[in-house]
Write a protein that holds these residues in place. Structure first.
Motif, PDB file in Angstrom:
ATOM      1  N   PRO A   9       0.816  -1.077  -0.190  1.00  0.00           N
ATOM      2  CA  PRO A   9      -0.219   0.044  -0.022  1.00  0.00           C
ATOM      3  C   PRO A   9       0.984   1.085   0.029  1.00  0.00           C
ATOM      4  O   PRO A   9       1.773   1.011   1.130  1.00  0.00           O
ATOM      5  N   TYR A  10       0.556   2.007  -1.282  1.00  0.00           N
ATOM      6  CA  TYR A  10       0.792   3.725  -1.180  1.00  0.00           C
ATOM      7  C   TYR A  10       0.670   4.914  -0.768  1.00  0.00           C
ATOM      8  O   TYR A  10       0.801   5.257   0.298  1.00  0.00           O
ATOM      9  N   TYR A  11      -0.022   5.025  -1.102  1.00  0.00           N
ATOM     10  CA  TYR A  11      -0.764   6.350  -1.421  1.00  0.00           C
ATOM     11  C   TYR A  11      -2.888   6.108  -1.049  1.00  0.00           C
ATOM     12  O   TYR A  11      -3.342   5.202  -1.600  1.00  0.00           O
ATOM     13  N   LEU A  12      -3.510   6.449  -0.237  1.00  0.00           N
ATOM     14  CA  LEU A  12      -4.219   6.852  -0.069  1.00  0.00           C
ATOM     15  C   LEU A  12      -4.771   8.185  -0.408  1.00  0.00           C
ATOM     16  O   LEU A  12      -4.899   9.178  -0.030  1.00  0.00           O
ATOM     17  N   HIS A  13      -5.710   7.815  -1.808  1.00  0.00           N
ATOM     18  CA  HIS A  13      -6.109  10.177  -1.974  1.00  0.00           C
ATOM     19  C   HIS A  13      -7.701  10.461  -1.778  1.00  0.00           C
ATOM     20  O   HIS A  13      -8.158   9.874  -1.292  1.00  0.00           O
ATOM     21  N   LEU A  14      -7.121  11.084  -1.266  1.00  0.00           N
ATOM     22  CA  LEU A  14      -8.466  12.393  -0.931  1.00  0.00           C
ATOM     23  C   LEU A  14      -8.901  11.785  -2.884  1.00  0.00           C
ATOM     24  O   LEU A  14      -8.259  12.745  -3.388  1.00  0.00           O
TER      25      LEU A  14
END
Ligand code: SF4
Length: 339
Positions: free
Chosen positions: A281-286
């Protein structure tokens, strides 16, 4: 309780271009494929959209039959809510419509984004590029050469990010040609591929593609886009394995989507399932505030709470960074989860 059902694989399984050609292209067809009808959606149903429906069958096969709230279906099914205008949601939230050369965005100092192909294998309803003038920015091999020349003339660039659309819409032989051109530029060290194609059509990870990437002198990073653990099935797991063995770094970026993954159980399951499949897992974008996607938006404070809860449930390396893209910023903007 609706069940996940395994439908028969399409007869063209294994041939990604045919799977692409056979993708579902209308909301009615999509509903039928998952055992629903327009009546099940009531006022939410729309038949026509400015952003067309496009959903490959291998992705449909992972949806739960008869469940209009299925988290995969909701990502790709057009709904009436797309036509409700909300203040603050615009056509080009990242102000990307100006390119440095055809198909080339140079918005980060040491990295360039090369939009190889102007289409995707799936049309995600929340996409920040849903209004991007892809027709005007359609790129040919001559444009690729122009982009290569631009990169070669700028020693500060060390990484090329292949994007789109979806860069893996390009044929293997065209990608191999481009890779050879880029490998000839000494100041480049990394190649990043941002793609959702293998998620929706796993057969896109052909042995030829993997072999060419393995031969490259570049450190190759493939950033997948998976929002829910149900998107990862055994077929995809099996196709990712050779990529891992070839030394390709596999990362994931997800978008926080209301009603799809905006709860602790979904996000924990996503991180665990990604890691099991060899993807970090790298980014969780809004959500980028693109018009037509307001119904997917989640308030920032809920996203912050979600990440705080994930830190209590998971080892730190399985908790993605919460980020937002801000137009004009030189990199993604990390969100302070305790503010
Ligand atoms: S795959 Fe990515 S670029 Fe393509 S429609 Fe989905 S979110 Fe947009």
């Amino acid at each position: 309780m609706p069940q996940i059902i395994t439908r028969n694989a399409p007869s063209v399984q294994g041939h990604w271009q045919k799977e692409l050609a056979n993708a579902i292209k209308s909301p009615t067809q999509l509903l039928q494929a998952v055992g629903l009808s327009a009546e099940d959606l009531g006022n939410d149903y729309i038949a026509k959209q400015d952003f067309p429906t496009l959903v490959p069958l291998p992705f449909v096969a992972r949806m739960r039959s008869g469940d209009r709230h299925d988290p995969l279906l909701l990502q790709v099914l057009p709904l009436q809510a797309e036509h409700v205008q909300q203040p603050g949601y615009v056509q080009d939230p990242l102000e990307e419509h100006d390119t440095a050369a055809p198909g080339l965005l140079h918005k980060y100092k040491s990295r360039v984004l090369l939009m190889l192909k102007t289409a995707c294998a799936v049309n995600c309803r929340y996409c920040f590029r849903r209004h991007f003038p892809y027709q005007e920015n359609s790129v040919s091999k001559r444009d690729w050469q122009q982009a290569v020349d631009y990169i070669a003339a700028r020693p500060e660039i060390n990484e090329v990010i292949l994007s789109g659309g979806d860069p893996l819409m390009a044929k293997d032989e065209h990608l191999a040609w481009l890779l050879s051109q880029l490998e000839g530029i000494n100041h480049l060290t990394r190649l990043r591929i941002h793609t959702r194609l293998p998620v929706v059509i796993p057969s896109r990870l052909t042995p030829e593609l993997i072999a060419r990437l393995q031969q490259s002198r570049f450190n190759v990073v493939m950033v997948l886009h998976i929002n829910h653990s149900n998107e990862i099935d055994d077929v995809l797991r099996k196709k990712l394995q050779p990529a891992r063995s070839a030394g390709i770094h596999l990362l994931n970026q997800a978008v926080l989507l209301k009603g799809i993954n905006d709860n602790l159980a979904s996000m924990v399951a996503l991180s665990e399932t990604l890691f099991d499949a060899g993807v970090m897992p790298y980014y969780l974008h809004l959500l980028d505030k693109v018009s037509g996607a307001a119904h997917f938006d989640t308030p920032t404070h809920l996203a912050q709470e979600l990440i705080q809860q994930m830190l209590l449930e998971l080892p730190g390396f399985l908790v993605p960074k919460l980020v937002r893209e801000v137009a004009g910023e030189g990199s993604k903007t990390p969100q302070d989860i305790f503010s």
